[in-house]
Every structure is written in C-alpha cells, then in structure tokens.
Design an enzyme around this catalytic site. Structure first.
Site, PDB file in Angstrom:
ATOM      1  N   ASP A   1      14.250   7.997 -59.012  1.00 43.75           N
ATOM      2  CA  ASP A   1      15.461   7.148 -58.812  1.00 43.75           C
ATOM      3  C   ASP A   1      16.782   7.536 -58.910  1.00 43.75           C
ATOM      4  O   ASP A   1      16.712   8.549 -59.006  1.00 43.75           O
ATOM      5  CB  ASP A   1      15.757   5.946 -60.172  1.00 43.75           C
ATOM      6  CG  ASP A   1      16.486   4.760 -59.513  1.00 43.75           C
ATOM      7  OD1 ASP A   1      17.191   4.624 -57.945  1.00 43.75           O
ATOM      8  OD2 ASP A   1      17.123   4.246 -60.431  1.00 43.75           O
TER       9      ASP A   1
ATOM     10  N   ASN B   1      17.835   8.745 -55.550  1.00 46.44           N
ATOM     11  CA  ASN B   1      18.238   9.192 -54.008  1.00 46.44           C
ATOM     12  C   ASN B   1      19.927   9.064 -54.071  1.00 46.44           C
ATOM     13  O   ASN B   1      20.211   9.942 -52.661  1.00 46.44           O
ATOM     14  CB  ASN B   1      16.600   9.234 -53.361  1.00 46.44           C
ATOM     15  CG  ASN B   1      16.161  10.051 -53.910  1.00 46.44           C
ATOM     16  OD1 ASN B   1      15.936  10.288 -54.299  1.00 46.44           O
ATOM     17  ND2 ASN B   1      14.756   9.293 -53.220  1.00 46.44           N
TER      18      ASN B   1
ATOM     19  N   HIS C   1      16.657  10.947 -50.067  1.00 46.68           N
ATOM     20  CA  HIS C   1      15.283  10.425 -49.558  1.00 46.68           C
ATOM     21  C   HIS C   1      14.858  11.896 -48.903  1.00 46.68           C
ATOM     22  O   HIS C   1      13.864  12.329 -50.059  1.00 46.68           O
ATOM     23  CB  HIS C   1      15.069   9.441 -48.893  1.00 46.68           C
ATOM     24  CG  HIS C   1      15.474   8.092 -49.317  1.00 46.68           C
ATOM     25  ND1 HIS C   1      15.240   7.874 -50.551  1.00 46.68           N
ATOM     26  CD2 HIS C   1      16.247   7.064 -48.834  1.00 46.68           C
ATOM     27  CE1 HIS C   1      16.596   6.265 -50.672  1.00 46.68           C
ATOM     28  NE2 HIS C   1      16.258   6.253 -49.651  1.00 46.68           N
TER      29      HIS C   1
ATOM     30  N   LEU D   1      -5.703  17.600 -59.433  1.00 45.25           N
ATOM     31  CA  LEU D   1      -4.651  16.400 -60.372  1.00 45.25           C
ATOM     32  C   LEU D   1      -4.962  14.983 -59.347  1.00 45.25           C
ATOM     33  O   LEU D   1      -5.555  15.079 -58.134  1.00 45.25           O
ATOM     34  CB  LEU D   1      -3.320  17.394 -59.922  1.00 45.25           C
ATOM     35  CG  LEU D   1      -1.795  15.609 -59.825  1.00 45.25           C
ATOM     36  CD1 LEU D   1      -2.028  15.538 -61.158  1.00 45.25           C
ATOM     37  CD2 LEU D   1      -0.707  16.313 -59.275  1.00 45.25           C
TER      38      LEU D   1
HETATM   39  C1  FPP Z   1      15.072   5.871 -55.632  1.00 47.87           C
HETATM   40  O1  FPP Z   1      16.303   5.955 -54.980  1.00 47.87           O
HETATM   41  C2  FPP Z   1      14.029   6.189 -54.530  1.00 47.87           C
HETATM   42  C3  FPP Z   1      13.058   5.712 -53.681  1.00 47.87           C
HETATM   43  C4  FPP Z   1      13.043   4.354 -53.599  1.00 47.87           C
HETATM   44  C5  FPP Z   1      12.247   6.406 -52.634  1.00 47.87           C
HETATM   45  C6  FPP Z   1      11.798   7.363 -53.363  1.00 47.87           C
HETATM   46  C7  FPP Z   1      11.474   7.914 -51.650  1.00 47.87           C
HETATM   47  C8  FPP Z   1      11.281   9.570 -51.635  1.00 47.87           C
HETATM   48  C9  FPP Z   1      11.583  10.275 -53.373  1.00 47.87           C
HETATM   49  C10 FPP Z   1      10.740  10.592 -50.830  1.00 47.87           C
HETATM   50  C11 FPP Z   1       9.780  10.372 -50.675  1.00 47.87           C
HETATM   51  C12 FPP Z   1       8.529  10.155 -50.554  1.00 47.87           C
HETATM   52  C13 FPP Z   1       7.552  10.380 -51.047  1.00 47.87           C
HETATM   53  C14 FPP Z   1       5.695  10.632 -52.523  1.00 47.87           C
HETATM   54  C15 FPP Z   1       6.847  12.247 -50.060  1.00 47.87           C
HETATM   55  P1  FPP Z   1      17.122   5.209 -54.399  1.00 47.87           P
HETATM   56  O2  FPP Z   1      17.090   5.099 -53.368  1.00 47.87           O
HETATM   57  O3  FPP Z   1      16.955   3.683 -55.260  1.00 47.87           O
HETATM   58  O4  FPP Z   1      18.693   5.252 -55.503  1.00 47.87           O
HETATM   59  P2  FPP Z   1      20.281   5.130 -56.191  1.00 47.87           P
HETATM   60  O5  FPP Z   1      19.469   4.007 -56.959  1.00 47.87           O
HETATM   61  O6  FPP Z   1      21.082   6.173 -56.053  1.00 47.87           O
HETATM   62  O7  FPP Z   1      20.219   4.276 -54.552  1.00 47.87           O
END
Ligand code: FPP
Length: 247
Positions: A24, A26, A41, A135
C-alpha cells in the site's frame, strides 16, 4: 546492513513459513513527488522484486502479494489499465529469472475478469514456473476474500447436492481445501505498508492467527531490509493460537 539482519533472522528463531503483504502507498508516494499515481505503481514493481528476493534469501516458503483487489476494478479506468499493463510487464519480464531461481508462481483471484492479454501472460508464467521447488509466490489479482469464502461455500453446497458430501462432514479442513490457498500453510505474518491498519478483504479465513506487522514505509520504498525487520519483530513475539503460554 541487510546481510546483518539476514544473519540475525537465522540465529534468532523460526523463519515464518508464509508471509503475506498488503502493498500500500503507491499513490501517496507518487503524490509526494508531484507525479501521477501510475508512477507510484511502476516504482512499486521494484519493491516487488526486493520482497521476492528477500523472501528467497531467508527461506520463506510462501509469499503472497496483494497486487489487485476486486474493489480495485472501481478505480479510474486509466489507473486500472496501467496496473494491468504493469502486471503484464512484471510477469513477462521476470518469468525467466523466477524460473531459474526455482520460484513457483501461482495466481489467486478471479482471473476470468482479466483482459485477454493479461490472462495469457499470467497463465504463461504459472505454467512456466510450475514445479519450482523454491519460494512459492502467490499473486493475488482480482482477489476478494469474502468472494473466495462464498465460492468455497458454493463448491461444498454443490458436493452436498450431488450426494458426495454430507453436511456433517464439513469442517474447517474441508472448507480450507476449497480456498485458493488450499496447498499453503496459513500466513504466519501479514505485513501492511503505508501506516494503514486494515485487512481490506484480504485472506479473511487464512489470517485467523496471523501476526500483523504494519510499517509507515510506502510500498515503493520497501526493501528487503524492511522485510527482514518485520521478520525479526515477528520472531520476538510469542504466538499462542488462543492458548496459554508454555511454562
Ligand atoms: C496500493 O497502493 C497498491 C496497489 C493497488 C497495487 C499494487 C501494485 C503494484 C505494487 C505494482 C505491480 C504489482 C506486481 C505484483 C508486479 P495505492 O494505490 O492504494 O496507494 P495509496 O493508498 O497511497 O493511494
């Protein structure tokens, strides 16, 4: 520094068999830099590499990453598209290296909802890495825990209707066997980044006795050092599974 932490993990105690991570932060990471959410992301992909490599280094058996929830389909179409494209990039780019490292990739979630290209890329990495003895990496994509539980209940009801199962035979074991994670031990440790303290419809059944670790680190900044620190903290805790402490 991280080699130091890694050595302490081995000395200090049991390595968790299964670690699950809610990645969480990004969006906030991108906002802090005045960039669009997609930028966060993309940066999060490097953190995925860190987590996978770190998990392999300390001998974790199963790593489950919450990459895309069922609720995430409701994000703006541009962001959904960017996330799907990143997933595709990740599985295509990492396929060879993961296979060489013996990582077995599995996908948990409603993959029928994925677009044709993403579904094909995901299927490809799952088939390519099948049988890996290192893994096990579960990518939770289009995943929702309530949905998973409802599907399990429906599968058991079907078996009862067909006369192959008696209602009295349904217990925790038969139920768990219908979940995506049927082959996995329950997570020992759940990590959530970005300082949030929510489960967000993630592995509701499997997390019953899981130790929770939250960190203020935003996902794109997460490194293997953060993973090792979470494991060290886990090793300092006493897990009782609802019982009293051993004397
Ligand atoms: C939450 O951050 C994250 C996500 C919804 C997506 C996670 C995806 C990745 C890390 C990229 C690719 C993944 C793989 C497995 C290759 P958010 O967008 O909710 O952040 P915020 O809460 O700060 O808005």
């Amino acid at each position: 520094m991280s080699a130091d932490l890694q050595a302490r993990i081995r000395i200090d105690g049991d390595v968790p068999r299964h670690v699950a991570i809610i990645m969480d932060g990004n969006g906030r990471w991108a906002k802090e830099r005045g960039k669009p959410r997609e930028h966060g992301h993309r940066a999060g992909m490097q953190a995925v590499r860190e987590a996978v490599e770190g998990a392999g280094e300390v001998g974790i058996e199963v790593l489950t990453l919450f990459a895309f929830s069922k609720e995430n389909w409701h994000r703006p179409p541009g962001e959904v598209k960017a996330l799907m494209s990143l997933l595709e990039t990740y599985v295509r780019r990492e396929r060879k290296e993961l296979k060489e490292k013996g990582v077995e990739v599995r996908v948990i979630g409603d993959t029928a909802r994925l677009g044709r290209m993403t579904r094909a890329a995901v299927r490809d990495i799952v088939e390519h890495t099948r049988g890996g003895t290192g893994l096990r990496l579960n990518l939770a994509i289009s995943y929702g825990a309530r949905d998973e539980i409802v599907s399990a209940a429906r599968a058991l009801a079907d078996r009862v209707q067909r006369g192959t199962l008696l209602p009295a035979e349904i217990d925790e074991e038969t139920f768990a066997a219908e979940l995506f994670t049927a082959k996995d031990p329950d997570p020992d440790l759940l990590i959530r980044t970005s300082g949030e303290h929510r489960i967000s419809n993630f592995m509701l059944w499997q997390l019953a006795y899981t130790e929770l670790h939250t960190t203020p680190v935003l996902w794109p900044d997460f490194t293997r050092k953060d993973l090792f620190e979470a494991i060290l903290e886990y090793q300092r805790r006493e897990r009782r599974f609802g019982r009293v402490a051993a004397s």
